[in-house]
Design an enzyme around this catalytic site. Sequence first.
Site, PDB file in Angstrom:
ATOM      1  N   GLU A  78       5.061   2.571   0.624  1.00  0.00           N
ATOM      2  CA  GLU A  78       4.701   2.167  -0.764  1.00  0.00           C
ATOM      3  C   GLU A  78       4.330   3.185  -1.870  1.00  0.00           C
ATOM      4  O   GLU A  78       3.668   4.109  -1.553  1.00  0.00           O
ATOM      5  CB  GLU A  78       3.703   1.356  -0.710  1.00  0.00           C
ATOM      6  CG  GLU A  78       3.058   0.390  -1.903  1.00  0.00           C
ATOM      7  CD  GLU A  78       2.004   0.613  -2.530  1.00  0.00           C
ATOM      8  OE1 GLU A  78       0.759   0.307  -1.848  1.00  0.00           O
ATOM      9  OE2 GLU A  78       1.602   0.958  -3.650  1.00  0.00           O
ATOM     10  N   CYS A  83      -1.797   1.622  -8.229  1.00  0.00           N
ATOM     11  CA  CYS A  83      -0.193   1.404  -7.959  1.00  0.00           C
ATOM     12  C   CYS A  83       0.189   0.187  -8.719  1.00  0.00           C
ATOM     13  O   CYS A  83       1.372   0.048  -9.044  1.00  0.00           O
ATOM     14  CB  CYS A  83       0.005   1.398  -6.612  1.00  0.00           C
ATOM     15  SG  CYS A  83      -0.973   0.557  -5.555  1.00  0.00           S
TER      16      CYS A  83
END
Length: 528
Positions: free
Chosen positions: A265, A302
């Site tokens: 990720e 994020c």
Amino acid sequence: MNLTGSMLIGASAVRGSGRDLYAIDPARGVKLEPAFPAGTRDDVERAASLAQAAFDTYRNVPLETRAKFLETIAENILALGDALIERTHLETGLPLARLQGERARTVGQLRLFARVVRDGYFLDATIDPAQPERQPLPRVDLRLANVPLGPVVVFGASNFPLAFSVAGGDTASALAAGCPVIVKAHNAHPGTAEMVGRAIQQAVATHGLPEGTFSLLFGAGNEIGTALAEHPAVKAIGFTGSRRGGLALLAAANARPEPIPVYAEMSSINPVFLLPAALSARADAIAQGFVDSLVMGVGQFCTNPGLVIGIEGPDLERFRQAAAKAVEAKGAATMLTPGIFSAYADGEAALAGNACVKTLGRGAASDPAASAAGPVVFGTDADRFLKHRELEAEVFGPASLVVACKDQAQVREVAEHLEGQLTATLFLDAADEADARALLPVLERKAGRILANGYPTGVEVSHAMVHGGPFPATSNAATTSVGATAIRRFLRPVCYQNLPDALLPDWIKQANPLGLTRLVDGTLTPAA
Ligand code: NAP
């Protein structure tokens, strides 16, 4: 707990023989004791061999033992008490209250995976009974169940030192799947890593599991991390962090004689679309909420909203002015590491100096001595945005760019132009439905989570959550790194054909001893 600086390899505490690594208190720029000497290739070999040796035993313990093991890790983390939170605060500069919340999320995540293990849905127990009378050919007995992949290496992120680190979502889901885990500790929070690692090591001993079920190594990513990724015993990698780091591990995994999956990720700017009726009705309120979301956690999420898209006009101008005013009231705050601060400073200076970009509003100035980032909101128009790819680069921290489009067609063009994202947000009212409907097919192709009238920061850990998305948000858009289905990254299906019942795993035995709901001859069938 006294920190020792030792790695945890199986049941042993092992002092590294590489160079000394230290955590840095980012707020004061000082080194924190003790030293955490880096491991070597011998340590990688030992951890990987132990993990390989543990695999068949660990994956075959009763599901109830696996679930209790996850719950014991959660209890052991809670038992570390304030000492854990205080050390993590020193190492990351993250506020105590935020870390208490993150600990609750981490513990909740372990408990969710305990439930997932007990429920057994992740096994996909599927039975196509034999049809000996079928014409023209009889059908054999076919039974499918998922099995774990094998030892998994986890690289935690700096920005979630608990929830995406040693006992975070990657570790919890891999252990739940039945995979031993080796964690490469993040150098930004090695003390936190040792404390949490010991909580897991103790839980392994409490449940009499093989020692190789868990190991924790210290060292540089491009040395010990790469050695772990290349080890033949390792069968998958979980990673959260930078695009560069994720891509390096993907390259290493693909260059192996036996390539393995990398669930990385990496990078997302999380576009927020302001549809006309919503913008007209509440430009000021949306702007205030957007700036609050932008500066939350110093923008080190994020899912931070790094891009806002709307149609040029008085309503967007009201939004820009309100966002500028809101950001000007915000202070600077310490980032996770001096390195992350300096990457932020470079990224926002590049945008500020870009001839295509206007600074709309700026909060308190950054303070390099305290690695403290000041927030800023920039603006541009869609013609320029579409021409200059660099405007789409993630600036990790509290900076965002507002893009003004000519019309809804150009909004769709901007959406189409974007790289893959973890999230896409729509601010919409009833009158915006047609525009939203036209955007949705594009957003479904671009993002892992689509939200309405909210802010993307804040990721619920639950069964329906998706924290994933097309590249570069992740390296594998078919999965998620948060939520119950994260377990599927570490499983693969095996079909058993005509095996005697006694040799089958319990979950696909004829008598259904675990009482699972199974897919029998294509029909979901609860236990009798
Ligand atoms: P990172 O630098 O990618 O590090 C994450 C982990 O991967 C660390 O343990 C690191 O070890 C290891 N690693 C890095 N490069 C590697 C390589 N080439 N080979 C093997 N292992 C490697 O991420 P970070 O420290 O968390 O943050 C740095 C930057 O990442 C931020 O400025 C931000 O841009 C981005 N970031 C993005 C997200 C997101 O979710 N999108 C989250 C956090 C950070 P070493 O430190 O020893 O290299």
